[in-house]
Design a protein around this motif. Structure first.
Motif, PDB file in Angstrom:
ATOM      1  N   ALA A   1       5.230  -2.915  -7.569  1.00 30.05           N
ATOM      2  CA  ALA A   1       4.708  -3.310  -6.263  1.00 30.05           C
ATOM      3  C   ALA A   1       3.813  -4.542  -6.343  1.00 30.05           C
ATOM      4  CB  ALA A   1       3.930  -2.147  -5.645  1.00 30.05           C
ATOM      5  N   TYR A   2       3.054  -4.693  -7.419  1.00 26.54           N
ATOM      6  CA  TYR A   2       2.081  -5.778  -7.507  1.00 26.54           C
ATOM      7  C   TYR A   2       2.739  -7.159  -7.430  1.00 26.54           C
ATOM      8  CZ  TYR A   2      -1.431  -2.327  -8.686  1.00 26.54           C
ATOM      9  OH  TYR A   2      -2.293  -1.264  -8.636  1.00 26.54           O
ATOM     10  N   GLN A   3       3.904  -7.282  -8.011  1.00 19.39           N
ATOM     11  CA  GLN A   3       4.591  -8.573  -8.050  1.00 19.39           C
ATOM     12  C   GLN A   3       4.899  -9.088  -6.650  1.00 19.39           C
ATOM     13  OE1 GLN A   3       5.037  -9.728 -11.202  1.00 19.39           O
ATOM     14  NE2 GLN A   3       5.843 -11.713 -10.578  1.00 19.39           N
ATOM     15  N   THR A   4       5.054  -8.185  -5.686  1.00 21.98           N
ATOM     16  CA  THR A   4       5.467  -8.597  -4.341  1.00 21.98           C
ATOM     17  C   THR A   4       4.397  -9.418  -3.620  1.00 21.98           C
ATOM     18  OG1 THR A   4       4.614  -6.559  -3.318  1.00 21.98           O
ATOM     19  CG2 THR A   4       6.881  -6.520  -4.138  1.00 21.98           C
TER      20      THR A   4
ATOM     21  N   ALA B   1       0.605  -3.984 -15.762  1.00 20.77           N
ATOM     22  CA  ALA B   1       1.436  -4.761 -14.835  1.00 20.77           C
ATOM     23  C   ALA B   1       0.562  -5.478 -13.809  1.00 20.77           C
ATOM     24  CB  ALA B   1       2.437  -3.845 -14.140  1.00 20.77           C
ATOM     25  N   ALA B   2      -0.452  -4.769 -13.304  1.00 17.68           N
ATOM     26  CA  ALA B   2      -1.361  -5.370 -12.330  1.00 17.68           C
ATOM     27  C   ALA B   2      -2.161  -6.508 -12.966  1.00 17.68           C
ATOM     28  CB  ALA B   2      -2.302  -4.307 -11.780  1.00 17.68           C
TER      29      ALA B   2
ATOM     30  N   PHE C   1      -5.173 -11.465  -3.558  1.00 15.01           N
ATOM     31  CA  PHE C   1      -5.870 -11.219  -4.830  1.00 15.01           C
ATOM     32  C   PHE C   1      -6.772  -9.996  -4.723  1.00 15.01           C
ATOM     33  CE2 PHE C   1      -9.468 -11.630  -7.660  1.00 15.01           C
ATOM     34  CZ  PHE C   1      -8.862 -11.920  -8.872  1.00 15.01           C
ATOM     35  N   GLN C   2      -7.554  -9.929  -3.660  1.00 15.83           N
ATOM     36  CA  GLN C   2      -8.445  -8.784  -3.461  1.00 15.83           C
ATOM     37  C   GLN C   2      -7.660  -7.487  -3.345  1.00 15.83           C
ATOM     38  OE1 GLN C   2     -11.575  -8.688  -3.846  1.00 15.83           O
ATOM     39  NE2 GLN C   2     -12.745 -10.114  -2.586  1.00 15.83           N
ATOM     40  N   GLU C   3      -6.521  -7.556  -2.671  1.00 18.11           N
ATOM     41  CA  GLU C   3      -5.687  -6.367  -2.495  1.00 18.11           C
ATOM     42  C   GLU C   3      -5.185  -5.854  -3.842  1.00 18.11           C
ATOM     43  OE1 GLU C   3      -4.159  -3.487   0.055  1.00 18.11           O
ATOM     44  OE2 GLU C   3      -5.300  -5.261   0.659  1.00 18.11           O
ATOM     45  N   VAL C   4      -4.704  -6.779  -4.672  1.00 20.17           N
ATOM     46  CA  VAL C   4      -4.193  -6.407  -5.998  1.00 20.17           C
ATOM     47  C   VAL C   4      -5.311  -5.861  -6.872  1.00 20.17           C
ATOM     48  CG1 VAL C   4      -3.285  -7.359  -8.156  1.00 20.17           C
ATOM     49  CG2 VAL C   4      -2.212  -7.961  -5.987  1.00 20.17           C
TER      50      VAL C   4
ATOM     51  N   ARG D   1       0.825  -1.210   0.000  1.00 27.33           N
ATOM     52  CA  ARG D   1       0.000   0.000   0.000  1.00 27.33           C
ATOM     53  C   ARG D   1       0.855   1.254   0.000  1.00 27.33           C
ATOM     54  NH1 ARG D   1      -4.840  -1.636   4.319  1.00 27.33           N
ATOM     55  NH2 ARG D   1      -5.811  -3.242   2.975  1.00 27.33           N
ATOM     56  N   SER D   2       1.999   1.169   0.639  1.00 26.53           N
ATOM     57  CA  SER D   2       2.911   2.313   0.639  1.00 26.53           C
ATOM     58  C   SER D   2       3.480   2.560  -0.760  1.00 26.53           C
ATOM     59  CB  SER D   2       4.044   2.063   1.640  1.00 26.53           C
ATOM     60  OG  SER D   2       5.001   3.113   1.582  1.00 26.53           O
TER      61      SER D   2
END
Length: 295
Positions: free
Chosen positions: A47-50, A78-79, A60-63, A33-34
């Protein structure tokens, strides 16, 4: 005594493992989120890959939630690639549940992401959307089925060539094109020969080519171009914009010199063939020049 002490130490390590895992997820989520608040699009895209290390419903929901709020198309792409890489049953169950409204922005995003998921995952839902009346979701479903290159998509894509919306028919042609020669031969260790493309055993060329040729007869614009490209890749013939030659080929007849002479050579605009009767030039000034749209 030594063995008892060792066992106690092991139990202590195992006992503290579960809380640590929970803390790891919380830390990873907070760090993600940061990063997605960064002003640099490169940071947000990376960031998404992490979160793939935490493959599950929460990650999954977060992404997905972050991706739908993103404005930069490169970060969205990318997402989308990351969304397609979730493999856990929990994440995939959420994936399919979120596709309940394929016309929504979330549904359209997930339909595009399905093109990057391997195998049969999501195929029943894609077939359902392809049969729908809404052109945009149906076209995305056709593209995803082609990218997956599974037998279950062959007949529905062939039928979609007759869809009332030309966008869906064009996507179906592109899907069939993607399926053709999509498998690879096994490498020959003795000769060092590299793998080569081969036609899937389930791809019935004869039953696919005729509908493509029939649709080509009255097609114009982008649809005509996609049909020709599909025919050329599937058959490995170079008849171009020559409907008569394609008809002869589809019927198993000889393509004579007289038929080949009927080929039309379309005008080109910025290196692209134009199969329509007019050109409409659109200048899009809605985004910055560096925000290249990936779709």
């Amino acid at each position: 005594m030594k063995s008892a002490a060792a066992l106690l130490a092991l139990l202590l390590v195992l006992g503290t493992g579960l809380p640590a895992a929970a803390d790891d997820w919380t830390d990873a989520r907070n760090e993600f989120r940061s990063w997605i608040r960064s002003e640099r699009w490169q940071d947000r895209a990376s960031a998404y890959q992490t979160l793939l290390d935490y493959d599950g419903a929460k990650a999954f929901q977060e992404v997905l939630s972050a991706a739908l709020k993103e404005k930069n198309p490169r970060v969205q792409l990318a997402a989308m690639k990351v969304v397609g890489q979730f493999r856990s049953p929990e994440a995939q169950a959420v994936f399919l549940k979120q596709l309940s409204q394929p016309k929504s922005s979330k549904g359209l995003f997930l339909l595009m992401a399905l093109a990057g998921t391997p195998g049969d995952f999501g195929v029943p839902r894609l077939l359902e959307v392809l049969r729908g009346k809404d052109a945009q979701p149906a076209a995305l479903a056709a593209n995803a089925l082609g990218a997956k290159s599974v037998e279950a998509g062959l007949v529905p894509l062939t039928a979609a060539l007759q869809h009332k919306a030309w966008q869906v028919a064009a996507a179906a042609a592109r899907g069939l094109k993607a399926m053709a020669w999509s498998e690879l031969t096994k490498p020959d260790k003795k000769s060092g020969k590299e793998p080569e493309p081969k036609m899937p055993a389930w791809f019935d060329e004869e039953k696919v080519v005729r509908p493509l040729v029939d649709t080509l007869e009255n097609a114009r614009g982008v649809l005509r171009g996609d049909l020709i490209e599909a025919l050329e890749k599937i058959t490995r013939k170079d008849y171009g914009d020559n409907h008569a030659a394609w008809v002869a080929h589809a019927q198993g007849e000889e393509v004579t010199e007289a038929l080949l002479a009927l080929r039309k050579h379309p005008p080109y605009f910025f290196g692209l063939p134009v199969y329509g009767e007019r050109i409409v030039v659109v200048f899009d000034a809605s985004v910055l020049s560096e925000n290249v749209h990936p779709f």
